[in-house]
Design a protein around this motif. Structure first.
Motif, short mmCIF file in Angstrom:
data_model
loop_
_atom_site.label_atom_id
_atom_site.label_comp_id
_atom_site.label_asym_id
_atom_site.label_seq_id
_atom_site.Cartn_x
_atom_site.Cartn_y
_atom_site.Cartn_z
N LYS A 12 49.48 26.65 24.47
CA LYS A 12 50.14 26.48 25.76
C LYS A 12 51.48 25.76 25.59
N ALA A 13 51.54 24.77 24.72
CA ALA A 13 52.81 24.07 24.46
C ALA A 13 53.81 25.04 23.83
N TYR A 14 53.37 25.85 22.88
CA TYR A 14 54.24 26.81 22.21
C TYR A 14 54.76 27.87 23.18
N ALA A 15 53.88 28.36 24.05
CA ALA A 15 54.24 29.44 24.97
C ALA A 15 54.88 28.91 26.26
N GLY A 16 54.94 27.60 26.44
CA GLY A 16 55.53 27.03 27.64
C GLY A 16 54.67 27.24 28.88
N ILE A 17 53.37 27.22 28.72
CA ILE A 17 52.43 27.44 29.83
C ILE A 17 51.91 26.09 30.30
N SER A 18 52.01 25.84 31.60
CA SER A 18 51.48 24.58 32.13
C SER A 18 50.30 24.78 33.08
N SER A 19 50.14 25.99 33.61
CA SER A 19 49.03 26.23 34.54
C SER A 19 47.75 26.49 33.76
N THR A 20 46.64 26.48 34.48
CA THR A 20 45.34 26.72 33.86
C THR A 20 44.82 28.14 34.12
N THR A 21 45.63 28.98 34.75
CA THR A 21 45.16 30.31 35.14
C THR A 21 44.82 31.21 33.96
N GLN A 22 45.41 30.98 32.80
CA GLN A 22 45.15 31.84 31.64
C GLN A 22 44.25 31.18 30.60
N ASP A 24 41.01 30.83 30.31
CA ASP A 24 39.86 31.63 29.87
C ASP A 24 40.30 32.71 28.88
N GLN A 25 41.40 33.36 29.16
CA GLN A 25 41.90 34.41 28.25
C GLN A 25 42.33 33.80 26.91
N ILE A 26 43.00 32.67 26.95
CA ILE A 26 43.43 31.99 25.72
C ILE A 26 42.21 31.56 24.91
N ASP A 27 41.21 30.96 25.59
CA ASP A 27 39.99 30.53 24.90
C ASP A 27 39.24 31.70 24.29
N PHE A 28 39.32 32.86 24.93
CA PHE A 28 38.67 34.07 24.40
C PHE A 28 39.40 34.56 23.15
N LEU A 29 40.73 34.53 23.17
CA LEU A 29 41.51 35.08 22.06
C LEU A 29 41.56 34.20 20.82
N ILE A 30 41.62 32.90 20.97
CA ILE A 30 41.84 32.00 19.83
C ILE A 30 40.81 32.20 18.71
N PRO A 31 39.49 32.17 18.97
CA PRO A 31 38.56 32.35 17.85
C PRO A 31 38.62 33.75 17.24
N LYS A 32 38.87 34.75 18.06
CA LYS A 32 38.93 36.12 17.55
C LYS A 32 40.17 36.33 16.67
N ILE A 33 41.29 35.79 17.10
CA ILE A 33 42.51 35.90 16.30
C ILE A 33 42.40 35.05 15.04
N SER A 34 41.79 33.88 15.13
CA SER A 34 41.58 33.04 13.94
C SER A 34 40.75 33.79 12.91
N SER A 35 39.70 34.45 13.36
CA SER A 35 38.86 35.24 12.47
C SER A 35 39.63 36.42 11.87
N ALA A 36 40.40 37.10 12.69
CA ALA A 36 41.19 38.24 12.22
C ALA A 36 42.21 37.81 11.17
N VAL A 37 42.81 36.66 11.36
CA VAL A 37 43.82 36.16 10.40
C VAL A 37 43.15 35.84 9.06
N ARG A 38 41.96 35.23 9.10
CA ARG A 38 41.23 34.96 7.85
C ARG A 38 40.92 36.25 7.11
N ILE A 39 40.51 37.28 7.85
CA ILE A 39 40.20 38.57 7.23
C ILE A 39 41.48 39.21 6.69
N PHE A 40 42.53 39.20 7.48
CA PHE A 40 43.79 39.80 7.04
C PHE A 40 44.31 39.12 5.78
#
Length: 189
Positions: A12-22, A24-40
């Motif tokens: 959120k700091a990197y993307a300049g996001i201050s609201s909480t509306t996203q 759930d989507q961020i929390d959903f993506l972080i572990p999946k992208i972390s896993s994908a990066v380890r595989i890649f």
């Protein structure tokens, strides 16, 4: 989560996001992208360190650890009986570790003599936390998905009222993200 390469607050700091509306989507993506990066990157040790004992058979002048980056080499042992018992080899007399090349080189001979299951290398590999350069790639990868750049947006059929999304099925990452991950990928020998 312990296996996440970045946190929601970092994204959120990197993307300049201050609201909480996203959130759930961020929390959903972080572990999946972390896993994908380890595989890649073919590297489970992107953000942690581990002691590893690896067996080699020799036959060449260097031993190349399969995990990395190598932080320290603890020992190199030799076995005449295919790994039943081990005799410690002496650093700087029998072998040296070349950190820049991430290899163990033979000193006592031009090559480590060929012996199946003949050499045991014990070393510590990995990173102490996610490196900043890799973190940038992970943050950009999350941003890429948050903007739905993995999808082609097109107008809906005549008479439709919305936008239709079709996901691209190729596996190419954007070049800027790919270049970052390539720096942390282990090469397969």
């Amino acid at each position: 989560m312990a296996n996440d390469l970045v946190s929601r607050a970092e994204y959120k700091a990197y993307a300049g996001i201050s609201s909480t509306t996203q959130d759930d989507q961020i929390d959903f993506l972080i572990p999946k992208i972390s896993s994908a990066v380890r595989i890649f990157c073919r590297n489970p040790l992107l953000d942690s360190q581990e002691s590893i004992a690896e067996i080699f058979e020799g036959g060449n002048s260097v031993l190349v650890p399969s995990s990395g980056p190598v932080v320290a080499v603890s020992s190199l042992s030799y076995s005449e009986n295919y790994g039943k018992t081990w005799e410690a080899l002496t650093q700087y007399e029998d072998w040296i570790y070349v950190q820049k090349e991430q290899v163990v080189k033979c000193v006592f001979n031009s090559v480590f003599p060929l012996r199946p299951a003949g050499y045991k290398l014990t070393y510590v590999a990995g990173n102490d936390g996610c490196p900043d350069g890799l973190k940038l790639g992970v943050l950009e990868f999350i941003k890429y998905y948050m903007r739905h750049e993995g999808a082609v947006q097109s107008s809906s059929a005549p008479g439709g009222a919305g936008t239709q999304i079709e996901y691209i099925t190729n596996s190419k990452l954007p070049a800027a993200i790919q270049r970052i991950f390539d720096q942390y990928a282990l090469t397969v020998n």
